[in-house]
Design a protein around this motif. Structure first.
Motif, short mmCIF file in Angstrom:
data_model
loop_
_atom_site.label_atom_id
_atom_site.label_comp_id
_atom_site.label_asym_id
_atom_site.label_seq_id
_atom_site.Cartn_x
_atom_site.Cartn_y
_atom_site.Cartn_z
N ALA A 62 4.70 -10.07 9.63
CA ALA A 62 3.59 -10.36 9.15
C ALA A 62 2.37 -9.67 9.45
O ALA A 62 1.59 -9.26 8.72
CB ALA A 62 3.37 -11.95 9.59
N SER A 63 2.85 -8.99 10.68
CA SER A 63 1.64 -8.08 11.25
C SER A 63 1.79 -6.76 10.41
O SER A 63 0.56 -6.02 10.07
CB SER A 63 1.77 -7.71 12.55
N GLY A 64 2.81 -6.28 10.09
CA GLY A 64 3.00 -4.96 9.03
C GLY A 64 2.51 -5.34 7.67
O GLY A 64 1.83 -4.60 7.13
N VAL A 65 2.57 -6.49 7.26
CA VAL A 65 2.32 -6.97 5.98
C VAL A 65 0.71 -6.76 5.92
O VAL A 65 -0.06 -6.48 5.09
CB VAL A 65 2.55 -8.34 5.47
N MET A 66 0.10 -7.61 6.92
CA MET A 66 -1.30 -7.42 7.02
C MET A 66 -1.90 -6.28 7.32
O MET A 66 -3.00 -5.78 6.79
CB MET A 66 -1.89 -8.34 8.19
N ARG A 67 -1.35 -5.30 7.82
CA ARG A 67 -1.75 -3.92 8.19
C ARG A 67 -1.67 -3.19 6.73
O ARG A 67 -2.80 -2.59 6.43
CB ARG A 67 -0.95 -3.13 9.08
N HIS A 70 -4.70 -4.75 4.64
CA HIS A 70 -5.86 -3.92 5.22
C HIS A 70 -6.14 -2.49 4.64
O HIS A 70 -7.34 -2.13 4.13
CB HIS A 70 -5.92 -4.19 6.57
N ARG A 71 -5.03 -1.62 4.54
CA ARG A 71 -5.00 -0.34 3.95
C ARG A 71 -5.40 -0.74 2.68
O ARG A 71 -6.24 0.36 1.85
CB ARG A 71 -3.75 0.31 4.20
N ALA A 72 -4.72 -1.77 1.81
CA ALA A 72 -5.11 -1.61 0.40
C ALA A 72 -6.40 -2.19 0.10
O ALA A 72 -7.13 -1.87 -1.01
CB ALA A 72 -3.91 -2.59 -0.30
N TYR A 73 -7.07 -3.20 0.99
CA TYR A 73 -8.23 -3.86 0.82
C TYR A 73 -9.18 -3.28 1.98
O TYR A 73 -9.69 -4.50 2.62
CB TYR A 73 -8.04 -5.13 0.54
N PRO A 243 -13.21 -16.28 -0.53
CA PRO A 243 -12.67 -15.51 -1.76
C PRO A 243 -11.87 -14.49 -1.55
O PRO A 243 -10.94 -14.41 -2.49
CB PRO A 243 -14.09 -14.68 -2.24
N ALA A 244 -11.47 -14.10 -0.13
CA ALA A 244 -10.36 -13.20 0.11
C ALA A 244 -9.23 -13.73 0.19
O ALA A 244 -8.05 -13.02 0.26
CB ALA A 244 -10.98 -12.36 1.29
N LEU A 245 -8.98 -15.08 0.37
CA LEU A 245 -7.89 -15.58 0.27
C LEU A 245 -7.08 -15.33 -0.96
O LEU A 245 -5.74 -15.18 -0.91
CB LEU A 245 -8.14 -17.08 0.64
N ALA A 246 -7.80 -15.69 -2.11
CA ALA A 246 -7.03 -15.38 -3.31
C ALA A 246 -6.81 -13.90 -3.67
O ALA A 246 -5.41 -13.87 -4.13
CB ALA A 246 -8.01 -15.79 -4.37
N THR A 247 -7.46 -13.13 -3.01
CA THR A 247 -6.81 -11.45 -2.98
C THR A 247 -5.58 -11.40 -2.24
O THR A 247 -4.53 -10.79 -2.64
CB THR A 247 -7.81 -10.66 -2.54
N LEU A 248 -5.42 -12.06 -0.82
CA LEU A 248 -4.37 -11.88 -0.11
C LEU A 248 -3.16 -12.45 -0.82
O LEU A 248 -2.00 -12.09 -0.81
CB LEU A 248 -4.71 -12.61 1.19
#
Length: 273
Positions: A62-67, A70-73, A243-248
């Motif tokens: 999950a940490s890798g996914v969130m990194r 973050h790079r994408a957004y 609003p960022a939850l939908a983006t995630l």
């Protein structure tokens, strides 16, 4: 305010008011207090505060996914927290303390509350980690059946957690031997022990990032026929307005698309893909 401070802040005249010397001294501090109050309100105002996401560990999949997210957004501010068990995570979601959590759900007999929902977003294959003197160290892959009779040491498993339930089901399904004896001194101690003990192995997620000394000679071996996968899901509160939850969620749906589940094993209680 003048009565509270015991000084005059303004000189009042028919044409308006001017600051006294004390007022001039007080003004920059008053402005800073107002700015601090505005920042405090903004820090908890949905849509302006960072998106708060919980995960189990800093080196997890999950940490890798969130990194990567973050790079994408990079414009989306993130707060990453690490809560212990699913009960803590669900309580934090329901209270609004966090917006989402990566967990393996749902556990048998413990359905999610009606105001919390979940989507399965990542299947992480398990690998076997062994030292250089282990009997399986030279294998390019191992089947689940080949692991029967081998000691798999995982001292970090805590009864009652979602990951403990996952491994309990894995043991029951395939007759494996998972040992949780001894205190959990962290990943470094685990790696040291696996490297030095030919009779022990451990499981590690394919996307778990760990670094060890070159002299350890550890081997990461894929497990097949079937491949056990840990079913990561994203939990969030229904009607969470951030609003960022939908983006995630859209990002996770896109990155999870096309994952091959043929030849894999997950517990029966995992959320369907």
């Amino acid at each position: 305010m003048e009565r509270t401070l015991g000084v005059r802040l303004f000189i009042r005249a028919p044409r308006g008011a001017e600051l006294t010397i004390d007022g001039q001294a007080f003004l920059p501090h008053a402005r800073e207090l107002l700015r601090a109050a505005e920042r405090a309100v903004a820090s908890v105002r949905t849509g302006r505060r960072p998106l708060r996401v919980d995960m189990l560990a800093s080196r997890s999949a999950a940490s890798g996914v969130m990194r990567a997210f973050h790079r994408a957004y990079p414009e989306i501010e993130l707060d990453v927290v690490m809560l212990f068990g699913i009960d803590d995570a669900v309580a934090a979601i329901r209270s609004g303390a966090i917006d989402a959590s990566f967990r393996a759900v749902t556990m048998p007999g413990r359905p999610l509350p009606d105001d919390v929902t979940a989507e399965r977003v990542l299947d992480e294959p398990l690998q076997l980690l062994v030292g250089p003197a282990h009997k399986l160290a030279g294998a390019r892959s191992v089947t689940v059946a080949q692991l029967a009779g081998h000691r798999i040491w995982m001292p970090g498993i805590v009864p009652g957690t979602e990951w403990a339930t996952f491994y309990d089901d894995l043991v029951a399904e395939f007759g494996l031997t998972i040992e949780v004896t001894g205190p959990n001194f962290g990943s470094d101690a685990l790696l040291d022990t696996i490297a030095d003990t030919p009779a022990l192995a451990t499981f590690m997620g394919e996307r778990t990032r760990l670094v060890w000394p070159e002299g350890h000679g550890l081997r990461r071996i894929p497990v097949t026929c079937p491949t056990p996968v840990y079913p990561h899901a994203l939990l969030w509160r229904r009607h969470d307005p951030h609003p960022a939850l939908a983006t995630l969620r859209v990002y996770l749906a896109t990155t999870a698309a096309g994952q091959d589940t043929a030849g894999t094993w997950t517990p029966s209680w995992a959320i369907p893909r």
